[in-house]
Design an enzyme around this catalytic site. Sequence first.
Site, PDB file in Angstrom:
ATOM      1  N   ASP A 101       0.832  -1.202   0.000  1.00 11.61           N
ATOM      2  CA  ASP A 101       0.000   0.000   0.000  1.00 11.61           C
ATOM      3  C   ASP A 101       0.868   1.253   0.000  1.00 11.61           C
ATOM      4  O   ASP A 101       2.088   1.194   0.151  1.00 11.61           O
ATOM      5  CB  ASP A 101      -1.001  -0.016   1.159  1.00 11.61           C
ATOM      6  CG  ASP A 101      -0.332  -0.035   2.526  1.00 11.61           C
ATOM      7  OD1 ASP A 101       0.588   0.767   2.743  1.00 11.61           O
ATOM      8  OD2 ASP A 101      -0.734  -0.842   3.384  1.00 11.61           O
ATOM      9  N   LYS A 102       0.238   2.397  -0.182  1.00 12.43           N
ATOM     10  CA  LYS A 102       0.960   3.667  -0.369  1.00 12.43           C
ATOM     11  C   LYS A 102       1.923   3.953   0.774  1.00 12.43           C
ATOM     12  O   LYS A 102       3.046   4.430   0.555  1.00 12.43           O
ATOM     13  CB  LYS A 102      -0.043   4.812  -0.518  1.00 12.43           C
ATOM     14  CG  LYS A 102       0.606   6.174  -0.721  1.00 12.43           C
ATOM     15  CD  LYS A 102      -0.435   7.282  -0.777  1.00 12.43           C
ATOM     16  CE  LYS A 102       0.233   8.648  -0.880  1.00 12.43           C
ATOM     17  NZ  LYS A 102      -0.753   9.748  -0.848  1.00 12.43           N
TER      18      LYS A 102
END
Length: 254
Positions: A101-102
Amino acid sequence: MRLNRFLAAAGFGSRRACDALITSGAVSMNSHAVEKLATTVGEADEVRVNGRIARAARLLHLIVNKPRGLIVSKADEKGRDTVFNLLPPQYANLFHVGRLDKESEGLLILTNDGDLAQLLTHPAHGVEKEYDVTLDKPFNLEDAAKMLKGIFIEGGRARFENLRQIAPTRLKVVLRQGIKRQIRLMFYDRGYEVERLVRVRIGPIREPEMRAGMYRVLAPAEVSALRASAAKNTKPKRQPRKPNRPRKAPGVLN
């Protein structure tokens, strides 16, 4: 060669993604639409995807150390930077194997090898991935047993393969599952917030000296080691149970 494998080698994604392309009618061979997944491709066949000629490319495997803040995607609808912004244009046909994820960091494999992608992401193969996790408060070891046994989060029953505390708020976690945001959700369930999450190993591949934002091509021996890791962890298929034969009643002959 099966059509989905050919398309994966041409850079159209994993074999599963290529199956979706085929069933959607986006693929044609020799000017005829193809929808059968079992279709095979010969050397003389011309394959097109949405009218564009597909050519099987040389298999390529990169390991990237993803920095925090990048999206793992080829493009982002909000215009945010993606992991592909780290790479020169000649690698634009690669796809990512799994996700981070980011806010997460660490190792990510990019490739055009659909077979390898399938081995590394399919639950049946259970390839280990190791993470360095930093929490917002000291970890209570009483929570470890529950997280190793398994708890229910959004996405299903989740468990850690291994968990080792190396400092009050820092742990090493090993996964064989691939539930979305699994580590963050599991710790959140036990009352913790993950402040930093770094993937430090995929199967046998570690890169302790690789700085964030760097990448390199994996050597053939490393790719072979990844395949071997998947083969070693593959769960045997469950055999269908044989129906119980009816027992003869006493004194009855057939």
